[in-house]
Design a protein around this motif. Structure first.
Motif, PDB file in Angstrom:
ATOM      1  N   GLY A   1       0.749  -1.352   0.123  1.00 55.52           N
ATOM      2  CA  GLY A   1       0.110   0.051  -0.221  1.00 55.52           C
ATOM      3  C   GLY A   1       0.801   1.336  -0.181  1.00 55.52           C
ATOM      4  N   ALA A   2       2.234   1.213   0.324  1.00 56.41           N
ATOM      5  CA  ALA A   2       2.975   2.343   0.376  1.00 56.41           C
ATOM      6  C   ALA A   2       4.422   1.715   0.062  1.00 56.41           C
ATOM      7  CB  ALA A   2       2.876   2.987   1.700  1.00 56.41           C
ATOM      8  N   GLU A   3       4.933   2.624  -0.567  1.00 55.67           N
ATOM      9  CA  GLU A   3       6.469   2.298  -0.840  1.00 55.67           C
ATOM     10  C   GLU A   3       7.414   1.661   0.470  1.00 55.67           C
ATOM     11  OE1 GLU A   3       8.823   5.499  -2.825  1.00 55.67           O
ATOM     12  OE2 GLU A   3       7.208   5.368  -4.594  1.00 55.67           O
ATOM     13  N   ARG A   4       7.307   2.500   1.443  1.00 55.37           N
ATOM     14  CA  ARG A   4       7.927   2.285   2.589  1.00 55.37           C
ATOM     15  C   ARG A   4       7.577   0.930   3.319  1.00 55.37           C
ATOM     16  NH1 ARG A   4      11.005   4.344   7.105  1.00 55.37           N
ATOM     17  NH2 ARG A   4      10.998   3.203   8.626  1.00 55.37           N
ATOM     18  N   ASP A   5       6.367   0.451   3.221  1.00 54.97           N
ATOM     19  CA  ASP A   5       5.974  -0.797   3.579  1.00 54.97           C
ATOM     20  C   ASP A   5       6.713  -1.765   2.958  1.00 54.97           C
ATOM     21  OD1 ASP A   5       4.060   0.444   4.980  1.00 54.97           O
ATOM     22  OD2 ASP A   5       2.383  -0.158   3.697  1.00 54.97           O
ATOM     23  N   LEU A   6       7.048  -1.925   1.630  1.00 55.97           N
ATOM     24  CA  LEU A   6       8.042  -3.057   1.192  1.00 55.97           C
ATOM     25  C   LEU A   6       9.487  -3.184   2.238  1.00 55.97           C
ATOM     26  CD1 LEU A   6       8.929  -3.988  -2.420  1.00 55.97           C
ATOM     27  CD2 LEU A   6      10.738  -3.241  -1.099  1.00 55.97           C
ATOM     28  N   GLY A   7      10.054  -1.829   2.250  1.00 54.01           N
ATOM     29  CA  GLY A   7      10.967  -1.860   3.349  1.00 54.01           C
ATOM     30  C   GLY A   7      10.914  -2.349   4.414  1.00 54.01           C
ATOM     31  N   ASP A   8       9.849  -1.747   5.046  1.00 50.41           N
ATOM     32  CA  ASP A   8       9.509  -2.472   6.592  1.00 50.41           C
ATOM     33  C   ASP A   8       9.325  -4.224   6.316  1.00 50.41           C
ATOM     34  OD1 ASP A   8       9.471   0.373   7.487  1.00 50.41           O
ATOM     35  OD2 ASP A   8       7.337   0.241   7.316  1.00 50.41           O
ATOM     36  N   ALA A   9       8.767  -4.525   5.274  1.00 45.06           N
ATOM     37  CA  ALA A   9       8.645  -6.075   5.350  1.00 45.06           C
ATOM     38  C   ALA A   9       9.923  -6.574   5.052  1.00 45.06           C
ATOM     39  CB  ALA A   9       7.704  -6.420   4.079  1.00 45.06           C
ATOM     40  N   VAL A  10      10.800  -6.232   4.247  1.00 46.33           N
ATOM     41  CA  VAL A  10      12.154  -6.650   4.401  1.00 46.33           C
ATOM     42  C   VAL A  10      12.765  -6.779   5.774  1.00 46.33           C
ATOM     43  CG1 VAL A  10      14.543  -6.564   3.326  1.00 46.33           C
ATOM     44  CG2 VAL A  10      12.251  -6.151   1.841  1.00 46.33           C
ATOM     45  N   GLU A  11      12.711  -5.647   6.480  1.00 43.30           N
ATOM     46  CA  GLU A  11      13.318  -5.438   7.769  1.00 43.30           C
ATOM     47  C   GLU A  11      12.584  -6.415   8.694  1.00 43.30           C
ATOM     48  OE1 GLU A  11      14.352  -1.427   9.970  1.00 43.30           O
ATOM     49  OE2 GLU A  11      12.133  -2.043  10.548  1.00 43.30           O
ATOM     50  N   ALA A  12      11.345  -6.695   8.818  1.00 43.80           N
ATOM     51  CA  ALA A  12      10.686  -7.625   9.620  1.00 43.80           C
ATOM     52  C   ALA A  12      11.078  -9.096   9.495  1.00 43.80           C
ATOM     53  CB  ALA A  12       9.125  -7.464   9.669  1.00 43.80           C
ATOM     54  N   LEU A  13      11.321  -9.259   8.102  1.00 39.45           N
ATOM     55  CA  LEU A  13      11.574 -10.543   7.641  1.00 39.45           C
ATOM     56  C   LEU A  13      13.168 -11.036   8.159  1.00 39.45           C
ATOM     57  CD1 LEU A  13       9.819 -11.093   4.061  1.00 39.45           C
ATOM     58  CD2 LEU A  13       9.292 -12.263   6.275  1.00 39.45           C
ATOM     59  N   ALA A  14      13.930 -10.109   8.128  1.00 45.02           N
ATOM     60  CA  ALA A  14      15.553  -9.955   8.686  1.00 45.02           C
ATOM     61  C   ALA A  14      15.388 -10.292  10.058  1.00 45.02           C
ATOM     62  CB  ALA A  14      16.133  -8.906   8.174  1.00 45.02           C
ATOM     63  N   VAL A  15      14.650  -9.574  10.886  1.00 43.22           N
ATOM     64  CA  VAL A  15      14.385  -9.913  12.366  1.00 43.22           C
ATOM     65  C   VAL A  15      13.862 -11.389  12.516  1.00 43.22           C
ATOM     66  CG1 VAL A  15      13.347  -9.216  14.414  1.00 43.22           C
ATOM     67  CG2 VAL A  15      14.153  -7.625  12.545  1.00 43.22           C
ATOM     68  N   SER A  16      13.054 -11.739  11.543  1.00 41.54           N
ATOM     69  CA  SER A  16      12.468 -13.148  11.855  1.00 41.54           C
ATOM     70  C   SER A  16      13.482 -14.268  11.495  1.00 41.54           C
ATOM     71  CB  SER A  16      11.050 -13.474  10.709  1.00 41.54           C
ATOM     72  OG  SER A  16      10.090 -12.729  10.841  1.00 41.54           O
ATOM     73  N   VAL A  17      14.345 -14.133  10.500  1.00 43.79           N
ATOM     74  CA  VAL A  17      15.384 -14.954  10.475  1.00 43.79           C
ATOM     75  C   VAL A  17      16.279 -14.796  11.456  1.00 43.79           C
ATOM     76  CG1 VAL A  17      17.710 -15.294   9.124  1.00 43.79           C
ATOM     77  CG2 VAL A  17      15.622 -14.771   7.745  1.00 43.79           C
ATOM     78  N   VAL A  18      16.556 -13.673  12.201  1.00 45.65           N
ATOM     79  CA  VAL A  18      17.446 -13.613  13.566  1.00 45.65           C
ATOM     80  C   VAL A  18      16.703 -14.545  14.566  1.00 45.65           C
ATOM     81  CG1 VAL A  18      18.259 -12.366  15.175  1.00 45.65           C
ATOM     82  CG2 VAL A  18      18.377 -11.303  12.506  1.00 45.65           C
TER      83      VAL A  18
END
Length: 275
Positions: A93-110
């Motif tokens: 829904g917003a450009e930043r949301d894509l980046g927020d998703a990548v960040e959250a998935l990185a945290v999920s990996v950690v």
């Protein structure tokens, strides 16, 4: 607590489907994958044109995944590329949301990497993040040092390492990320977001408890049990001592605040008198 997105509900739905479709990949990925996801996020954040192309609904998903493959295919591990391609194939829904998703998935990996060491590893990760956040929150000097825009990233990492010398590799990665690339937030606020995501993985919330002086262990146990009952689920207490609360206790869980401090009651009285 679920990851929050600034865009439409489509972003939340996209992220939920990502978590489901990538569950096995995220659960088995090594820490290097999280590091590569953060590096890819830096590239995405640095280019408005790239963000537009990766979130443009007019482009076919295959075209967007092709951009990812050309940028990261030769540099990152297959698992990292697979995650990035899955992210850009969704609608945001917003450009930043894509980046927020990548960040959250990185945290999920950690978090998954810590979890493979058992729940104790996940608990240690969460505790290390909260401890670092409290240390920084208690010092205006540290806050200034970690938010100084002219300070090099290496200096901030060195300071962070001195403040948290014995943490795990998982905690070190998230702390370093927060102090070098907070993406418009205060480092302590990003650390808090990371900790909340990890707490949600354990199906509990973080209760920020602010008190005027240190509480003994027996009182903390009773307080924890009372708050669990009040909020209807298990909470992780993050206790901050702040003499300015003038007695009493302030508890914040997400957007809900329970405030019984003297300063709060005085402020309330002052507002009534001034009407």
């Amino acid at each position: 607590m679920a990851v929050q997105f600034s865009g439409s509900s489509a972003s939340s739905e996209s992220f939920a489907s990502l978590q489901s479709d990538l569950a096995e990949t995220l659960a088995s990925a090594e820490l290097a994958v999280a590091d590569e996801l953060f590096s890819a996020l830096d590239v995405i954040d640095s280019s408005a044109a790239l963000r537009r192309s990766l979130t443009d609904p007019a482009l076919e998903p295959a075209a967007r995944t092709g951009v990812v493959a050309s940028l990261f295919g030769a540099k990152a591990q297959p698992s990292t590329v697979r995650i990035l391609e899955a992210v850009v194939s969704r609608r945001w829904g917003a450009e930043r949301d894509l980046g927020d998703a990548v960040e959250a998935l990185a945290v999920s990996v950690v978090a998954a990497k810590a979890e493979r060491d058992g729940l104790q590893g996940l608990e240690a990760l969460e505790s290390a993040l909260l401890s670092f956040r409290r240390t920084v929150a208690d010092s205006h000097e540290l806050q200034r040092a970690l938010t100084e825009q002219q300070a090099p990233a290496e200096a901030k990492q060195k300071l962070a390492a001195a403040l948290s010398p014995q943490v795990s590799a998982e905690a070190r990665l998230l702390i370093d990320r927060a102090v070098t690339a907070p993406r418009g937030l205060r480092p302590s606020a990003l650390i808090e977001r990371f900790a909340e995501q990890i707490a949600a993985r354990q199906q509990r919330w973080i209760a920020q408890v602010t008190v005027a002086k240190n509480l003994d262990s027996s009182y903390l146990e009773k307080l924890s049990a009372s708050l669990d009952k009040y909020f209807g689920r298990e909470l992780k207490l993050d206790v901050v001592v702040d003499p300015t609360v003038v007695g009493g206790i302030r508890v914040q869980v997400g957007d809900e605040v329970v405030d019984s401090t003297v300063s709060s009651r005085l402020n309330s009285l002052s507002r009534k008198i001034s009407r």
